[in-house]
Write a protein that holds these residues in place. Structure first.
Motif, PDB file in Angstrom:
ATOM      1  N   GLU A 100       9.899  60.702  32.178  1.00  0.00           N
ATOM      2  CA  GLU A 100       9.883  60.287  30.881  1.00  0.00           C
ATOM      3  C   GLU A 100      11.116  61.822  31.018  1.00  0.00           C
ATOM      4  O   GLU A 100      12.409  61.687  30.251  1.00  0.00           O
ATOM      5  CB  GLU A 100       8.879  60.917  29.892  1.00  0.00           C
ATOM      6  N   ARG A 101      10.576  62.887  31.694  1.00  0.00           N
ATOM      7  CA  ARG A 101      11.817  63.656  31.758  1.00  0.00           C
ATOM      8  C   ARG A 101      12.388  64.289  33.332  1.00  0.00           C
ATOM      9  O   ARG A 101      11.571  64.832  33.764  1.00  0.00           O
ATOM     10  CB  ARG A 101      10.715  65.044  30.785  1.00  0.00           C
ATOM     11  N   VAL A 102      13.045  64.281  32.918  1.00  0.00           N
ATOM     12  CA  VAL A 102      13.510  63.771  34.345  1.00  0.00           C
ATOM     13  C   VAL A 102      15.293  65.798  34.295  1.00  0.00           C
ATOM     14  O   VAL A 102      15.523  65.836  33.733  1.00  0.00           O
ATOM     15  CB  VAL A 102      14.892  62.687  35.179  1.00  0.00           C
ATOM     16  N   VAL A 103      14.561  66.565  35.383  1.00  0.00           N
ATOM     17  CA  VAL A 103      15.478  67.921  35.104  1.00  0.00           C
ATOM     18  C   VAL A 103      16.138  67.587  36.312  1.00  0.00           C
ATOM     19  O   VAL A 103      15.922  67.458  37.418  1.00  0.00           O
ATOM     20  CB  VAL A 103      14.317  68.755  35.125  1.00  0.00           C
ATOM     21  N   ALA A 104      17.240  68.027  36.244  1.00  0.00           N
ATOM     22  CA  ALA A 104      18.242  68.270  37.539  1.00  0.00           C
ATOM     23  C   ALA A 104      18.765  69.801  37.792  1.00  0.00           C
ATOM     24  O   ALA A 104      19.445  70.568  36.703  1.00  0.00           O
ATOM     25  CB  ALA A 104      19.142  67.989  37.687  1.00  0.00           C
ATOM     26  N   CYS A 105      18.740  70.151  38.938  1.00  0.00           N
ATOM     27  CA  CYS A 105      19.533  71.429  39.050  1.00  0.00           C
ATOM     28  C   CYS A 105      20.415  71.377  40.137  1.00  0.00           C
ATOM     29  O   CYS A 105      20.328  70.723  40.866  1.00  0.00           O
ATOM     30  CB  CYS A 105      18.542  72.376  40.082  1.00  0.00           C
ATOM     31  N   THR A 106      21.480  71.965  40.279  1.00  0.00           N
ATOM     32  CA  THR A 106      22.311  71.748  41.262  1.00  0.00           C
ATOM     33  C   THR A 106      22.979  73.707  41.301  1.00  0.00           C
ATOM     34  O   THR A 106      23.123  74.437  39.789  1.00  0.00           O
ATOM     35  CB  THR A 106      23.384  71.105  40.874  1.00  0.00           C
ATOM     36  N   PRO A 107      23.623  74.251  42.320  1.00  0.00           N
ATOM     37  CA  PRO A 107      23.827  75.181  42.893  1.00  0.00           C
ATOM     38  C   PRO A 107      25.981  75.665  41.899  1.00  0.00           C
ATOM     39  O   PRO A 107      26.648  74.629  42.105  1.00  0.00           O
ATOM     40  CB  PRO A 107      24.284  75.607  44.088  1.00  0.00           C
ATOM     41  N   PRO A 108      26.319  76.562  41.837  1.00  0.00           N
ATOM     42  CA  PRO A 108      27.492  76.408  41.120  1.00  0.00           C
ATOM     43  C   PRO A 108      28.449  76.884  42.588  1.00  0.00           C
ATOM     44  O   PRO A 108      27.510  77.032  43.799  1.00  0.00           O
ATOM     45  CB  PRO A 108      28.005  78.267  40.094  1.00  0.00           C
ATOM     46  N   ILE A 109      29.238  76.509  42.435  1.00  0.00           N
ATOM     47  CA  ILE A 109      30.116  76.159  43.655  1.00  0.00           C
ATOM     48  C   ILE A 109      31.352  77.428  43.576  1.00  0.00           C
ATOM     49  O   ILE A 109      32.272  77.024  42.807  1.00  0.00           O
ATOM     50  CB  ILE A 109      31.299  75.073  44.196  1.00  0.00           C
ATOM     51  N   ASN A 110      31.648  78.174  43.824  1.00  0.00           N
ATOM     52  CA  ASN A 110      32.726  79.302  44.272  1.00  0.00           C
ATOM     53  C   ASN A 110      32.195  79.799  42.364  1.00  0.00           C
ATOM     54  O   ASN A 110      33.374  80.488  42.192  1.00  0.00           O
ATOM     55  CB  ASN A 110      34.051  79.230  44.500  1.00  0.00           C
ATOM     56  N   GLY A 111      31.454  80.358  42.016  1.00  0.00           N
ATOM     57  CA  GLY A 111      31.364  80.381  41.002  1.00  0.00           C
ATOM     58  C   GLY A 111      31.566  79.927  40.115  1.00  0.00           C
ATOM     59  O   GLY A 111      32.182  80.169  38.150  1.00  0.00           O
ATOM     60  N   GLU A 112      31.713  78.392  39.736  1.00  0.00           N
ATOM     61  CA  GLU A 112      31.506  77.230  39.373  1.00  0.00           C
ATOM     62  C   GLU A 112      31.037  76.723  39.013  1.00  0.00           C
ATOM     63  O   GLU A 112      31.032  76.408  39.500  1.00  0.00           O
ATOM     64  CB  GLU A 112      33.979  76.872  39.394  1.00  0.00           C
ATOM     65  N   ILE A 113      31.455  75.981  37.562  1.00  0.00           N
ATOM     66  CA  ILE A 113      30.374  74.733  37.911  1.00  0.00           C
ATOM     67  C   ILE A 113      30.816  73.200  38.332  1.00  0.00           C
ATOM     68  O   ILE A 113      31.815  73.460  38.253  1.00  0.00           O
ATOM     69  CB  ILE A 113      30.468  74.233  36.078  1.00  0.00           C
ATOM     70  N   PRO A 114      30.181  72.489  39.666  1.00  0.00           N
ATOM     71  CA  PRO A 114      30.472  71.603  40.303  1.00  0.00           C
ATOM     72  C   PRO A 114      30.923  70.686  38.749  1.00  0.00           C
ATOM     73  O   PRO A 114      30.025  69.933  38.993  1.00  0.00           O
ATOM     74  CB  PRO A 114      29.905  71.391  41.107  1.00  0.00           C
ATOM     75  N   LYS A 115      31.542  70.248  38.681  1.00  0.00           N
ATOM     76  CA  LYS A 115      31.681  69.392  37.635  1.00  0.00           C
ATOM     77  C   LYS A 115      31.628  67.637  37.447  1.00  0.00           C
ATOM     78  O   LYS A 115      31.274  67.475  36.941  1.00  0.00           O
ATOM     79  CB  LYS A 115      33.583  69.225  36.131  1.00  0.00           C
ATOM     80  N   THR A 116      31.594  67.258  39.261  1.00  0.00           N
ATOM     81  CA  THR A 116      32.036  65.803  39.302  1.00  0.00           C
ATOM     82  C   THR A 116      30.298  65.790  39.349  1.00  0.00           C
ATOM     83  O   THR A 116      30.019  64.743  39.551  1.00  0.00           O
ATOM     84  CB  THR A 116      32.491  65.641  40.724  1.00  0.00           C
ATOM     85  N   THR A 117      30.041  66.980  40.007  1.00  0.00           N
ATOM     86  CA  THR A 117      28.667  66.298  40.368  1.00  0.00           C
ATOM     87  C   THR A 117      27.318  66.321  39.584  1.00  0.00           C
ATOM     88  O   THR A 117      26.954  65.897  38.857  1.00  0.00           O
ATOM     89  CB  THR A 117      28.204  68.161  40.988  1.00  0.00           C
ATOM     90  N   VAL A 118      28.537  67.435  37.703  1.00  0.00           N
ATOM     91  CA  VAL A 118      27.273  67.286  36.436  1.00  0.00           C
ATOM     92  C   VAL A 118      27.602  65.555  35.936  1.00  0.00           C
ATOM     93  O   VAL A 118      26.435  65.278  35.575  1.00  0.00           O
ATOM     94  CB  VAL A 118      28.273  68.299  35.545  1.00  0.00           C
ATOM     95  N   ALA A 119      28.888  65.348  36.507  1.00  0.00           N
ATOM     96  CA  ALA A 119      29.237  64.267  35.415  1.00  0.00           C
ATOM     97  C   ALA A 119      27.873  62.805  36.392  1.00  0.00           C
ATOM     98  O   ALA A 119      27.869  61.981  35.344  1.00  0.00           O
ATOM     99  CB  ALA A 119      30.566  63.594  35.737  1.00  0.00           C
ATOM    100  N   SER A 120      27.840  63.384  37.686  1.00  0.00           N
ATOM    101  CA  SER A 120      26.993  62.506  38.492  1.00  0.00           C
ATOM    102  C   SER A 120      25.415  62.447  38.050  1.00  0.00           C
ATOM    103  O   SER A 120      24.687  61.618  37.500  1.00  0.00           O
ATOM    104  CB  SER A 120      26.950  62.373  39.472  1.00  0.00           C
ATOM    105  N   ILE A 121      24.769  63.907  38.196  1.00  0.00           N
ATOM    106  CA  ILE A 121      23.676  63.862  37.515  1.00  0.00           C
ATOM    107  C   ILE A 121      24.228  63.283  35.894  1.00  0.00           C
ATOM    108  O   ILE A 121      22.529  62.372  35.648  1.00  0.00           O
ATOM    109  CB  ILE A 121      23.749  65.569  37.023  1.00  0.00           C
ATOM    110  N   ALA A 122      25.077  63.207  34.920  1.00  0.00           N
ATOM    111  CA  ALA A 122      24.580  63.234  33.486  1.00  0.00           C
ATOM    112  C   ALA A 122      24.401  61.184  33.348  1.00  0.00           C
ATOM    113  O   ALA A 122      23.424  60.709  33.001  1.00  0.00           O
ATOM    114  CB  ALA A 122      26.034  63.532  32.967  1.00  0.00           C
ATOM    115  N   LEU A 123      25.807  60.633  34.108  1.00  0.00           N
ATOM    116  CA  LEU A 123      25.886  58.943  34.312  1.00  0.00           C
ATOM    117  C   LEU A 123      23.807  58.674  34.548  1.00  0.00           C
ATOM    118  O   LEU A 123      23.713  57.615  34.613  1.00  0.00           O
ATOM    119  CB  LEU A 123      26.722  59.454  35.342  1.00  0.00           C
ATOM    120  N   ALA A 124      23.549  59.314  35.619  1.00  0.00           N
ATOM    121  CA  ALA A 124      22.010  58.961  36.644  1.00  0.00           C
ATOM    122  C   ALA A 124      21.520  59.140  35.233  1.00  0.00           C
ATOM    123  O   ALA A 124      20.329  58.552  35.525  1.00  0.00           O
ATOM    124  CB  ALA A 124      21.682  59.736  37.432  1.00  0.00           C
TER     125      ALA A 124
END
Length: 430
Positions: free
Chosen positions: A146-170
């Motif tokens: 039911e509830r799926v939480v994802a954690c991913t680290p920042p890269i060089n102080g920035e949000i890793p946008k491609t990774t976030v897109a992949s997490i969201a699409l998943a």
């Protein structure tokens, strides 16, 4: 007799490294347990130079990130996720619920129930491993979590946008930009602002794997998936360029990634060493891959396929690639591995990134007792029983006598009470 042409670090040196990791992880988990959100923010600032007002991304932020992605990137992610989803759905179909009349009047069964919540770790740092979103988040959703939480680290102080897109699409329900041991403790223990999950999954470095080991019990885990491992089993039909390419392709995961070759051909072994040296000269990730090869690289010369199987089973590596004239020989005989890649047409990168099998796999010999992450890891198989009165009277007699043999009078009474209550209902035979 097997002959070691190249060896890496000895076990004593590896144990020293492991003990340093254990102490560091223990102190981080303890801080999060005691200080909660304050510790998470402090640790994130210390290790990742990242301390936003909120680690959690809003739905608006997530949608904005997806909208920024090039169409080709979205298409590529969706292609990989479709492959993972199809295979995960097929695997789920293999999980059948059962109900049987085990004795006359005695119905036993089992149900498959997904865990309610799961925390998925998506590694970042040196490499934004967006494929881990497919393997963990998407697989959990196919399982019915039911509830799926994802954690991913920042890269060089920035949000890793491609990774976030992949997490969201998943299909993740919550996304946090938070990495390392502090992310694992955050998901597992919870804080003032976060309700803990029931299990944590996903690959990671030695620190993340150790965090899972120490947190197990407070939460469930998929398996201990530490630094990536690759073993290539090859004979004289393989070529050194491919062997070297496929070894270095995994060695670049990290400086502690074990990489090995077992071969019946000493000529191939020698040529592979030379080819690795040549490829390292131009490999962009040379610094990492070279350290892994020098410290953890192994080449074993064997005389027969039978010996190759024996040596492979001792290693029990995460990934095994077979490049021989009879690959099915190894498919039929190997037992200790996470994923098997048969023939030159496939490779470990296919499994890591796109083909559909899961890339969260056992390391450090854990393949002796577990496979990798799949829908079944998110599902609890639980049993139930329904008993008719006359059957209860019969079972109660056995329960009474067997419990007394074990000096459990309370258990015996549970059985004898049913005998008294139901003995006049009727009799059933075995």
């Amino acid at each position: 007799m097997p002959k070691f042409i190249k060896e890496g670090k000895n076990q004593e040196e590896i144990n020293i490294d492991d003990s340093k990791v254990r102490g560091s992880v223990e102190s981080i988990i303890k801080r999060v347990q005691i200080e909660g959100d304050e510790a998470v923010k402090s640790l994130s600032l210390e290790f990742d130079n990242w301390a936003p007002n909120s680690f959690k991304l809003s739905s608006e932020e997530i949608q904005s990130i997806i909208n920024e992605m090039p169409a080709q990137t979205i298409e590529d992610i969706q292609f990989a996720q479709a492959n993972v989803r199809r295979f995960a759905e097929a695997q789920k179909l293999s999980l059948q619920e059962i109900e049987v009349e085990n004795l006359p009047g005695v119905v036993l069964g089992h149900k498959n129930i997904p865990v309610k919540s799961a925390g998925c770790y998506i590694p970042g740092g040196r490499y934004p491993m967006l494929a881990s979103a497919h393997m963990s988040v998407l697989t959990a959703k196919v399982a019915g979590v039911e509830r799926v939480v994802a954690c991913t680290p920042p890269i060089n102080g920035e949000i890793p946008k491609t990774t976030v897109a992949s997490i969201a699409l998943a299909g993740a329900d919550e996304i946090y930009i938070l990495g390392g041991v502090q992310a694992m403790a955050f998901m597992s223990l919870g804080t003032e602002s976060f309700e803990p999950v029931d299990m944590i999954v996903g690959p990671g470095n030695a620190f993340v794997a150790e965090a899972k080991r120490q947190l197990f019990g407070k939460v469930g885990i998929d398996l201990l998936a530490g630094p990536s491992e690759v073993l290539i089993i090859a004979d004289e039909t393989a070529d050194a360029e491919m062997v070297a390419t496929d070894i270095l392709g995994q060695a670049e995961h990290g400086p502690t990634s074990p990489c090995a070759l077992i071969t019946t051909s000493e000529k191939l072994a020698v040529e592979t060493i030379g080819e690795i040296e040549r490829q390292l000269e131009v490999l962009p990730t040379r610094e990492v891959a070279q350290a892994a090869w020098e410290d953890y690289g192994v080449i074993i010369k064997v005389n027969t396929f039978e010996e190759a199987v024996i040596e492979s089973e001792k290693l029990g590596y995460e990934h095994i690639q077979v490049l021989t004239k009879d690959n099915d020989y190894f498919l039929e005989r190997l037992r200790n591995y996470g994923a098997l890649f048969l023939g030159p047409e496939t490779n470990v990168a296919y499994g890591d990134k796109v083909i559909g099998t899961n890339h969260t796999l056992p390391t450090k010999g854990a393949s002796r007792y577990t496979g990798g992450l799949w829908v079944g890891k998110f599902i609890k198989t639980v049993t139930y029983q329904k008993v008719k009165p006359e059957a209860s009277a019969l079972i109660g007699e056995y329960c009474d006598r067997l419990s007394k043999l074990e000096n459990f009078p309370g258990h015996a009474k549970q059985g004898s009470l049913r005998v008294e209550r139901y003995k006049h209902v009727g009799k059933v035979g075995l």
